[in-house]
Structure formats: C-alpha cells, structure tokens
Design a protein around this motif. Structure first.
Motif, PDB file in Angstrom:
ATOM      1  N   LEU A   1       0.837  -1.212   0.000  1.00 53.94           N
ATOM      2  CA  LEU A   1       0.000   0.000   0.000  1.00 53.94           C
ATOM      3  C   LEU A   1       0.871   1.261   0.000  1.00 53.94           C
ATOM      4  N   LEU A   2       1.944   1.219   0.772  1.00 58.40           N
ATOM      5  CA  LEU A   2       2.832   2.396   0.813  1.00 58.40           C
ATOM      6  C   LEU A   2       3.520   2.589  -0.536  1.00 58.40           C
ATOM      7  N   GLU A   3       3.885   1.473  -1.154  1.00 61.12           N
ATOM      8  CA  GLU A   3       4.601   1.571  -2.438  1.00 61.12           C
ATOM      9  C   GLU A   3       3.714   2.093  -3.562  1.00 61.12           C
ATOM     10  N   VAL A   4       2.446   1.601  -3.606  1.00 62.11           N
ATOM     11  CA  VAL A   4       1.593   2.067  -4.717  1.00 62.11           C
ATOM     12  C   VAL A   4       1.074   3.483  -4.485  1.00 62.11           C
ATOM     13  N   GLY A   5       1.253   3.957  -3.245  1.00 63.41           N
ATOM     14  CA  GLY A   5       0.906   5.359  -2.978  1.00 63.41           C
ATOM     15  C   GLY A   5      -0.571   5.618  -2.728  1.00 63.41           C
ATOM     16  N   VAL A   6      -1.294   4.627  -2.206  1.00 68.10           N
ATOM     17  CA  VAL A   6      -2.715   4.841  -1.843  1.00 68.10           C
ATOM     18  C   VAL A   6      -2.770   5.896  -0.740  1.00 68.10           C
ATOM     19  N   PRO A   7      -3.757   6.779  -0.750  1.00 72.98           N
ATOM     20  CA  PRO A   7      -3.890   7.694   0.395  1.00 72.98           C
ATOM     21  C   PRO A   7      -4.178   6.861   1.647  1.00 72.98           C
ATOM     22  N   MET A   8      -3.305   6.959   2.644  1.00 66.83           N
ATOM     23  CA  MET A   8      -3.422   6.081   3.813  1.00 66.83           C
ATOM     24  C   MET A   8      -4.342   6.697   4.879  1.00 66.83           C
ATOM     25  N   GLN A   9      -5.254   5.879   5.350  1.00 63.55           N
ATOM     26  CA  GLN A   9      -6.181   6.326   6.403  1.00 63.55           C
ATOM     27  C   GLN A   9      -6.209   5.292   7.527  1.00 63.55           C
ATOM     28  N   HIS A  10      -5.854   5.741   8.724  1.00 63.67           N
ATOM     29  CA  HIS A  10      -5.910   4.870   9.897  1.00 63.67           C
ATOM     30  C   HIS A  10      -7.225   5.090  10.628  1.00 63.67           C
ATOM     31  N   TYR A  11      -7.641   4.086  11.400  1.00 64.77           N
ATOM     32  CA  TYR A  11      -8.737   4.291  12.356  1.00 64.77           C
ATOM     33  C   TYR A  11      -8.586   3.337  13.518  1.00 64.77           C
ATOM     34  N   ILE A  12      -9.011   3.811  14.698  1.00 67.96           N
ATOM     35  CA  ILE A  12      -9.191   2.912  15.848  1.00 67.96           C
ATOM     36  C   ILE A  12     -10.529   3.277  16.477  1.00 67.96           C
ATOM     37  N   GLY A  13     -11.333   2.253  16.758  1.00 73.40           N
ATOM     38  CA  GLY A  13     -12.671   2.507  17.305  1.00 73.40           C
ATOM     39  C   GLY A  13     -12.733   2.173  18.779  1.00 73.40           C
ATOM     40  N   PHE A  14     -13.541   2.920  19.498  1.00 69.96           N
ATOM     41  CA  PHE A  14     -13.722   2.647  20.930  1.00 69.96           C
ATOM     42  C   PHE A  14     -15.190   2.679  21.286  1.00 69.96           C
ATOM     43  N   GLU A  15     -15.574   1.730  22.124  1.00 70.66           N
ATOM     44  CA  GLU A  15     -16.880   1.856  22.749  1.00 70.66           C
ATOM     45  C   GLU A  15     -16.740   2.896  23.837  1.00 70.66           C
ATOM     46  N   ILE A  16     -17.836   3.541  24.131  1.00 71.51           N
ATOM     47  CA  ILE A  16     -17.792   4.578  25.153  1.00 71.51           C
ATOM     48  C   ILE A  16     -18.398   3.991  26.423  1.00 71.51           C
ATOM     49  N   SER A  17     -17.571   3.842  27.427  1.00 71.54           N
ATOM     50  CA  SER A  17     -18.135   3.324  28.682  1.00 71.54           C
ATOM     51  C   SER A  17     -17.379   3.947  29.849  1.00 71.54           C
ATOM     52  N   GLY A  18     -16.583   3.163  30.552  1.00 73.02           N
ATOM     53  CA  GLY A  18     -15.969   3.697  31.774  1.00 73.02           C
ATOM     54  C   GLY A  18     -14.782   4.610  31.531  1.00 73.02           C
ATOM     55  N   TYR A  19     -13.970   4.720  32.552  1.00 74.17           N
ATOM     56  CA  TYR A  19     -12.783   5.574  32.478  1.00 74.17           C
ATOM     57  C   TYR A  19     -11.744   5.015  31.512  1.00 74.17           C
ATOM     58  N   ILE A  20     -10.911   5.894  31.006  1.00 72.05           N
ATOM     59  CA  ILE A  20      -9.830   5.470  30.102  1.00 72.05           C
ATOM     60  C   ILE A  20      -8.662   4.957  30.952  1.00 72.05           C
ATOM     61  N   HIS A  21      -8.213   3.737  30.660  1.00 74.55           N
ATOM     62  CA  HIS A  21      -7.068   3.215  31.415  1.00 74.55           C
ATOM     63  C   HIS A  21      -5.794   3.289  30.569  1.00 74.55           C
ATOM     64  N   LEU A  22      -4.676   2.865  31.160  1.00 72.94           N
ATOM     65  CA  LEU A  22      -3.391   2.990  30.462  1.00 72.94           C
ATOM     66  C   LEU A  22      -3.355   2.151  29.187  1.00 72.94           C
ATOM     67  N   GLY A  23      -4.034   0.996  29.213  1.00 74.28           N
ATOM     68  CA  GLY A  23      -4.049   0.133  28.027  1.00 74.28           C
ATOM     69  C   GLY A  23      -4.652   0.884  26.847  1.00 74.28           C
ATOM     70  N   THR A  24      -5.821   1.417  27.071  1.00 81.06           N
ATOM     71  CA  THR A  24      -6.506   2.136  25.988  1.00 81.06           C
ATOM     72  C   THR A  24      -5.788   3.436  25.655  1.00 81.06           C
ATOM     73  N   GLY A  25      -5.561   4.245  26.670  1.00 83.28           N
ATOM     74  CA  GLY A  25      -5.026   5.586  26.421  1.00 83.28           C
ATOM     75  C   GLY A  25      -3.589   5.568  25.914  1.00 83.28           C
ATOM     76  N   LEU A  26      -2.715   4.844  26.618  1.00 87.56           N
ATOM     77  CA  LEU A  26      -1.292   4.951  26.274  1.00 87.56           C
ATOM     78  C   LEU A  26      -0.869   4.031  25.133  1.00 87.56           C
ATOM     79  N   MET A  27      -1.448   2.825  25.061  1.00 90.96           N
ATOM     80  CA  MET A  27      -1.058   1.940  23.953  1.00 90.96           C
ATOM     81  C   MET A  27      -1.601   2.497  22.625  1.00 90.96           C
ATOM     82  N   ALA A  28      -2.891   2.876  22.626  1.00 94.72           N
ATOM     83  CA  ALA A  28      -3.444   3.450  21.393  1.00 94.72           C
ATOM     84  C   ALA A  28      -2.755   4.779  21.091  1.00 94.72           C
ATOM     85  N   GLY A  29      -2.546   5.579  22.157  1.00 98.39           N
ATOM     86  CA  GLY A  29      -1.923   6.899  21.979  1.00 98.39           C
ATOM     87  C   GLY A  29      -0.523   6.787  21.379  1.00 98.39           C
ATOM     88  N   ALA A  30       0.254   5.805  21.869  1.00101.12           N
ATOM     89  CA  ALA A  30       1.627   5.641  21.377  1.00101.12           C
ATOM     90  C   ALA A  30       1.625   5.280  19.898  1.00101.12           C
TER      91      ALA A  30
END
Ligand SMILES: Nc1ncnc2c1ncn2[C@@H]1O[C@H](COP(=O)(O)OP(=O)(O)OP(=O)(O)O)[C@@H](O)[C@H]1O
Ligand SMILES: N[C@@H](Cc1ccc(O)cc1)C(=O)O
Length: 375
Positions: free
Chosen positions: A27-56
């Motif tokens: 995909l990088l070689e053919v030059g497609v416009p790259m679009q990332h996504y990560i989805g989250f359900e909305i429920s309790g507080y954000i913990h380190l797993g969600t916040g820092l792993m996804a954030g990093a």
C-alpha cells in the motif's frame, strides 16, 4: 520519509501484529492515500491500556505521515449495553470525557491530538448506504463465524445475547470499508473483526477498498494488550499455551477497576495500586509491572530509567534497555518493591499533564463520576 522508516515506525512496539507487513509495504509503495482508524466503545474511564497503547501507536502513525482517526462507537456501545444503553448519555460522554481524555493521552505519548480526526459512529451510520455495506459483508460471512466473533464486544462465546449483538461484528467490519480505512488498528482482542475484513476484501460489491482499479485489502495493526495489576486466575502459569488461554482475563480492563490505572488517577492512587500489584520476585514473564516498564517506559530504546534505592539496598541504578532490567530482576538483584516504586514515579510524572488538564477542566470527569457505569 522512505518506506523503510515508515514501516519501522508502524511496526515497532507496542505493535504486536501486522496483518500483513507485506500488504502494508504494498500500500505504501503504490501510494494509496493512507487512512488509519481505531474505534472505541464509550463506557468507563480510560485506562493505560486504551489511552497509552493506542496513543503511542497513533503518535507513531502520525510520524509516518498517516492520517489518524478515532471512531467513537456510540451505536456499538448502545448495542453492547454500555452506560445503561442510553444513546444520548453515550454521545455526551463520547464528545466530552472520552474525546478529551484520548487527546491528552495521545499528547503524553508524543502525538499531535489536533491532527487526529474524531468521528462519531452515528454520523456515518445514519447514511443509508452504510447499511448496504453491512449487508454486503454479512452475505459473505457465516452465522457461526459471527457468533464466534462476539468476543470483540468483550462477550464470551456461547453467552446468551440479544440479536442486535450479532449485527455488531458486521458493523465493525463495515466501519472499516465505509470510511475507506487502509490501517485498521486495535488491541489484539479485536483481531477476529479484522481477519473477516481482510477476507471479504475481494468479495465486496459496495464500498470495497479500491485504488486505480485494484481491490485492496486493509492492513490490520494490533497493539499489545497491557497486563492488569491483578494476580492471574491460575498461578504459576506453566506454558505459553496456558497464557494464551488466560490472556483476556489477565489484561487491564475498565470493567475490573482494580486491574487498571486510569489516566486521571492521583499520585497517591497510582502509588497504592502499584504497591498492591502482582509482581513476584524473579518472575519476568507474566509480570504486569515489568510489562508496563517494557511497553510504556522502554518503548523507545535506549532510554534512561533510574531506580532510586537506599545505599544499603544497592543505591541508585539506571537501566537503558528492558533486557538489562529484566536480567537484574530475574537474578534477584532488583527487589519488586523498588521496581514498583520507580514505575509508579514514572507514571505519576508521565500523566501529570492529563491530571492538570482535568483539574483545569473538571466537567467531563465530573460527568463520568455522576454516571452509573454499567459493564
Ligand atoms: N489492556 C489493554 N491494553 C491495550 N489495549 C487495550 C487494553 N484493553 C483494551 N484495549 C484496547 O482498547 C480498545 C477499547 O477496548 P475496550 O473498550 O473493550 O476496553 P476494555 O478495558 O477491555 O473494556 P471492557 O472491560 O469494558 O471490555 C480496543 O482496541 C482494545 O483492544
Ligand atoms: N469492538 C471495539 C469497539 C469498536 C467498535 C466499532 C468499530 O468500528 C471499532 C471498534 C471494542 O470493544 O473495543
């Protein structure tokens, strides 16, 4: 930036799996416009797993020049009975506490929160042709497979569920295609949805991922699941096989608050939680405190991590790689309490901007505290 450097950024820790690295390179070689996504359900507080792993990982993707997006899965949370299954409450939390909390998490991990696009699922679900994609996907997946996929909702296989929950996996796959996503990102527990997405790529009639007449497969990027602080349900763990079976029960999870440090926790809470953490001496494999050190502190190596100890216990010691730290720990040269204290101090410092933010803007957190958290 050359492709090697981009591949390195996308594939480095906390990435645990790329399905597949070859497809990403293509995909990088053919030059497609790259679009990332990560989805989250909305429920309790954000913990380190969600916040820092996804954030990093979002920070890495931005450095690799990829457009990043956070998908606020309001309808999915409703289906999965989060926040009392009240769509209005879910949307309110999504656009206040959750959005702000994720922005702060991305920032502390070195990303630019202003470059992340936030999209509420209902914005796209309300378009008629979204459902065409859901049906298109459903036509290509067996009922048995959908039933096995409900683990992506944190449900157990075979659990009694209402019918809406069977539509959810097809919706999650449709979210990828409907948004033209080339990099579908999540923790390892979401891989079932992504494997379906990759498998149906060539079969879709509507909203397939196309570039210059070629039907493309999206790339799935799965980050490491941070371990929770609790003792595993079985101890000692005898094999990697057994660990795989226990993994979902061992991960940090917001529905098990004692397993998690939350991004807004006070210094005292962080210290106390770590003091109680499961951290058997000399055990380097299934040890949450070392796991956090590896994926949060030593994400980039070499780094400098100093453990302060009284002279009678060996004095201060500085590690530059996780391997050195693990070696000393395995040999009993580093005491669990000294490690716990040092990791707590590191987290207190790292999360200071998040605490400061919520101190200046207390409403979103207050809203969360008022809401009775379900599931
Ligand atoms: N411990 C973890 N480490 C890293 N990522 C995680 C962790 N837990 C969840 N995630 C990821 O965060 C995203 C949101 O997950 P989710 O909302 O199910 O979190 P959760 O804490 O497991 O919630 P619940 O306890 O309600 O199942 C997913 O991509 C998931 O893979
Ligand atoms: N299933 C994901 C949430 C999600 C929902 C829809 C998506 O398109 C992506 C992710 C979780 O439980 O964490």
């Amino acid at each position: 930036m050359d492709i090697e450097k981009r591949m390195e950024l996308i594939g480095r820790k906390p990435t645990e799996e790329l399905l597949t690295a070859e497809n990403l390179r293509h995909l990088l070689e053919v030059g497609v416009p790259m679009q990332h996504y990560i989805g989250f359900e909305i429920s309790g507080y954000i913990h380190l797993g969600t916040g820092l792993m996804a954030g990093a990982k979002i920070a890495d993707l931005q450095k690799a020049g990829i457009k990043t997006r956070i998908f606020l899965a309001d309808w999915h949370s409703w289906i999965n009975d989060k926040l009392g299954g009240d769509l209005e409450v879910i949307q309110k939390v999504a656009l206040s506490y959750f959005k702000e909390g994720m922005k702060q998490s991305i920032k502390v991990m070195g990303g630019d929160p202003d470059k992340v696009e936030f999209v509420l699922a209902s914005e796209i679900l309300e378009k008629g042709d979204y459902w065409q994609t859901v049906i298109d996907i459903s036509k290509n997946v067996t009922l048995a497979r959908m039933m096995r996929s409900i683990t992506i909702m944190g449900r157990q296989m075979g659990e009694a569920i209402d019918f809406a929950k069977l539509i959810y996996p097809a919706m999650q796959v449709a979210d990828i295609y409907y948004q033209g996503v080339t990099i579908a990102h999540a923790g390892m527990d979401q891989r079932k949805a992504h494997v379906i997405a990759i498998e149906v790529a060539q079969k879709l009639k509507y909203h397939a991922l196309e570039w210059k007449g070629e039907k493309l497969k999206p790339v799935a990027l799965h980050h490491h699941l941070l371990l929770g602080l609790q003792e595993p349900p079985v101890w000692p763990i005898e094999s990697e096989e057994q660990f795989k079976e226990l993994k979902t029960q061992m991960k940090m999870s917001k529905s098990k608050p004692y397993s998690a440090v939350f991004i807004h926790d006070t210094p005292e809470e962080i210290k106390q939680k770590l003091r109680k953490a499961f951290c058997p001496a000399r055990e380097v494999r299934y040890n949450p405190v070392l796991d956090w050190a590896e994926y949060i502190i030593f994400r980039e190596e070499p780094t400098e991590f100093t453990i302060h100890r009284p002279a009678k216990f060996g004095g201060d010691v500085t590690y530059t790689t996780i391997e050195e730290l693990k070696r000393d720990f395995a040999e009993g040269k580093l005491h669990p309490l000294d490690l716990k204290n040092a990791v707590a101090e590191y987290l207190i410092e790292l999360l200071k901007p998040v605490r400061d933010y919520f101190e200046r803007n207390p409403e979103p957190l207050e809203l969360m505290r008022e809401i009775k958290i379900t599931r």
